[in-house]
Structure formats: structure tokens, C-alpha cells
Scaffold this active site. Sequence first.
Site, short mmCIF file in Angstrom:
data_model
loop_
_atom_site.label_atom_id
_atom_site.label_comp_id
_atom_site.label_asym_id
_atom_site.label_seq_id
_atom_site.Cartn_x
_atom_site.Cartn_y
_atom_site.Cartn_z
N GLU A 17 43.63 49.20 37.30
CA GLU A 17 42.54 49.17 38.28
C GLU A 17 42.55 47.83 39.02
O GLU A 17 42.71 46.77 38.39
CB GLU A 17 41.22 49.36 37.52
CG GLU A 17 40.28 50.36 38.11
CD GLU A 17 40.80 51.80 38.15
OE1 GLU A 17 41.34 52.20 39.20
OE2 GLU A 17 40.64 52.51 37.15
N HIS A 18 42.39 47.90 40.34
CA HIS A 18 42.35 46.72 41.21
C HIS A 18 43.66 45.95 41.20
O HIS A 18 43.69 44.74 41.44
CB HIS A 18 41.19 45.78 40.82
CG HIS A 18 39.88 46.47 40.98
ND1 HIS A 18 39.26 46.62 42.20
CD2 HIS A 18 39.11 47.14 40.09
CE1 HIS A 18 38.15 47.33 42.04
NE2 HIS A 18 38.04 47.66 40.77
N ASP A 20 46.16 47.29 43.10
CA ASP A 20 46.95 47.92 44.16
C ASP A 20 46.76 47.35 45.55
O ASP A 20 47.33 47.86 46.49
CB ASP A 20 46.70 49.44 44.18
CG ASP A 20 45.30 49.81 44.69
OD1 ASP A 20 44.37 49.00 44.56
OD2 ASP A 20 45.15 50.93 45.22
N GLY A 106 31.47 60.06 45.37
CA GLY A 106 30.82 58.90 44.75
C GLY A 106 31.11 58.74 43.26
O GLY A 106 30.43 58.00 42.56
N GLY A 108 34.26 57.96 42.12
CA GLY A 108 35.45 57.12 41.91
C GLY A 108 36.69 57.96 41.66
O GLY A 108 37.62 57.49 40.98
N SER A 110 38.35 59.51 44.36
CA SER A 110 39.08 59.55 45.63
C SER A 110 38.82 60.79 46.47
O SER A 110 39.76 61.44 46.95
CB SER A 110 40.59 59.48 45.39
OG SER A 110 40.92 58.26 44.94
N SER A 111 37.56 61.08 46.70
CA SER A 111 37.26 62.18 47.61
C SER A 111 37.82 61.87 49.00
O SER A 111 38.27 62.76 49.72
CB SER A 111 35.76 62.43 47.66
OG SER A 111 35.08 61.25 47.98
N SER A 112 37.81 60.59 49.39
CA SER A 112 38.27 60.26 50.75
C SER A 112 39.78 60.42 50.88
O SER A 112 40.26 60.90 51.91
CB SER A 112 37.84 58.84 51.13
OG SER A 112 38.27 57.93 50.17
N ASP A 156 45.31 55.65 45.92
CA ASP A 156 44.66 56.96 46.01
C ASP A 156 45.46 57.92 46.88
O ASP A 156 45.63 59.09 46.55
CB ASP A 156 43.25 56.80 46.58
CG ASP A 156 42.41 55.84 45.75
OD1 ASP A 156 42.81 55.56 44.61
OD2 ASP A 156 41.38 55.37 46.24
#
Length: 363
Positions: A17-18, A20, A106, A108, A110-112, A156
Site C-alpha cells: 500500500e502506498h 505505487d 468508497g 477502497g 477502486s470503483s473509479s 488500480d
Amino acid sequence: MMTFTAKAPARANIIGEHTDYAPNGGHVLPTPLPFFTTVTIEAKGPAGQFSAVSERYPNEPVTRSLEEQARGGHWTDYILGCLRVAATKIAVPGVSLSVKSEVPIGCGISSSAALCVSVVRAVKAMTGAKWTDEEIALIAYEAEHDYVGVPCGKMDQFASSIARPGQALLLNTRTLEYRNVALPPDIVLMLVSCGKQHDLAKGDSYKKRIDRMNECIEARDQLGVSVLAELGYGDLPLLNKLRPVVAKRARHVITENLRVLEMVDALEKGDTGRQAELIAQSHISQRDDFECSIPEIDALVESSNRYGIRAARLCGGGFGGAIIALVPSDQATRWWKYVAKENPNASLISTYALNETESEHAA
Ligand code: GLA
């Protein structure tokens, strides 16, 4: 009119995590989830313009010009960004899109990225563009990062475009080299939302995320490396010369990157004890060094530890969202009963058995 449909999945990150984004340049290990965003596209309307409707926002059909600025992370910003970047590579006519998504927002996961990758895949299907999965991921990244302005890395979009079910994607976010790593059978990937949403595109999480990025840049520059992931455990004493807060951020990034590689080794050796230990350390490092957890997330992880499963940690961008826990299949129901009892605001997003093709979705 001909319509074209494409879909793309959400992801969970097993570990990494964090690591990338640009100053960090480390490894990540995401896996796709059986939640999809589906986009149907057809050529319609004047060039340079699109209209979109989403099942999630049925009263908000939108028509926008590709020249428009982003509207602070509105769902159509992601579409606009993708169409704009795509249009720099291939002729894109005016289009109408309809979006359906099973990906919870919301949490976490990766819906986007699922939205962006499905839009780019749909554009590819419509235009006959010869983009590879890597190029699709990069178009989606450029749309999200450069156009919408989300301070994200590349994990993502690569996970959504390239990762395969039941496998984790070991991605070096600096060189973009990757390979698949088999995940253990008889393990259920439990995803539990803490009840507080995560949104990197705006608000407090956005500000904190920018602070973290700037601290990573400061560490990289002070240490004179190209990316923090160049450093190993032996280099940790170098952090003493940094401001204490910057040293903590850098320690998270350096150790988290190494944990990803150790995790791959532990997965390949079938060493479940080591896997759990690495996941537990990842959470502690996010909580204490990167300071991107919140009490509701820590409480979920602590419940899992009390139950006896240490393989639980904050998943995704943080400051809200969900935990991921790797739980033996035969204990999944009991584990969730235990965790739910201690955390009444939590909800089960998915129970994804890694050796099954069908997921058992939470009711
Ligand atoms: C968000 C970003 C990713 C990554 C994670 C943290 O999900 O979109 O690029 O930085 O946070 O690992």
C-alpha cells in the site's frame, strides 16, 4: 445503431500500500474482485461531446463537451477524462454511454479504476483501436490522474485491466513489469467495510494524501535516490537524517515494498504463517508510520487478531474504507460473526473464495 459493451473489475490489494506513486516506485500485489462495472457505448451526437447515464444516478443523465474542466470528481469526470485521452490516440465520435456498476463506492476497492477501464475497453471495442491491456491501463491512469486530478498511482488501473481471477498481480510500478502469482486455495478473501467511506478525489482524504505524497518526495530528494523502493532494510538508518514525520513515511514505503516481495516468496512456498505476519506488519506500518488508518479500521483488524487471524489489514488508499482478511474457508462464517459482533457498524462487502469462480456476495 451499433452498441458495444465492455466491463472491468474492482480490485483488492493483498499487500503493497502506498508504494505505487512516483516518488516511491515500488511493488504492489492486487487481485481482481468479482464486482464489475459495465459500460455500453454507441456513436451518437456531435463529435467532441458525450452523454452518459448511470444506473446509480438515474436522475442525472449528463451531456458534456470534452473541452470541459473536471467537476471535482463527479462520476462523469472519469468518463470525460477517458474519452479525452482516448481522443489523443484515435478518432472518437460523439458517444452516448450507459453505466451499470456492482462495485461499492468508497470502500477502497477502486470503483473509479473499474469505471475508467470499462470505458476505455468500450471505446476500444467501438473504434477497433489496437490497444493492449497495458495501454488500456495507462489511458485509464492518465484520465484519472492527469484529468480528474486524483493523486493515485498506477496499481488500480493495472489491476483492473490485467490481473486474473484467483491470481495476484505482482507489479513493479516503476518499470511496469509484472507477473501473476497464484493465490492459495481454501482461503476466503474477506472484505469488510468499516462504515466510513474513503474518497481520494476530494475532501480531507485528498489533503492528507497530498501531504503524504509531498513527504515521500521530500524523503526521496533528501536521500538522493530515484525512488524510495531502491532502498532496503540495510538503508533504514539513513532515515535518521530526515524530519521525523518524513522518516516515518519513508520507512513505511521502504518496508512495505520489501514486504510485497517477501509475500510473493511466502505465497510460493505456501508459508501461511509468514503470509499472516507480513499482512499484520503491513497494517501496523500503515497505522503507525504512514498514519493512513482510522480507529474504526484498527478496531476491525484488532477483532480479527483476537479471533486468531493475523492476516488482516487496511486495504486501499485509507482514511476510511475497508479491511481485507485472508481467512481459511472453513472459518469464514465464524470469523465474520465474531468481527461483526464487536463492530456493529461494519458490513461485509464480499467473501471471495479464491478457488471458486463464483463469489458468495454479502446479502
Ligand atoms: C489508492 C490509489 C492507489 C494506491 C492506493 C494505496 O487506491 O488509487 O494508486 O496508491 O491508494 O496503496
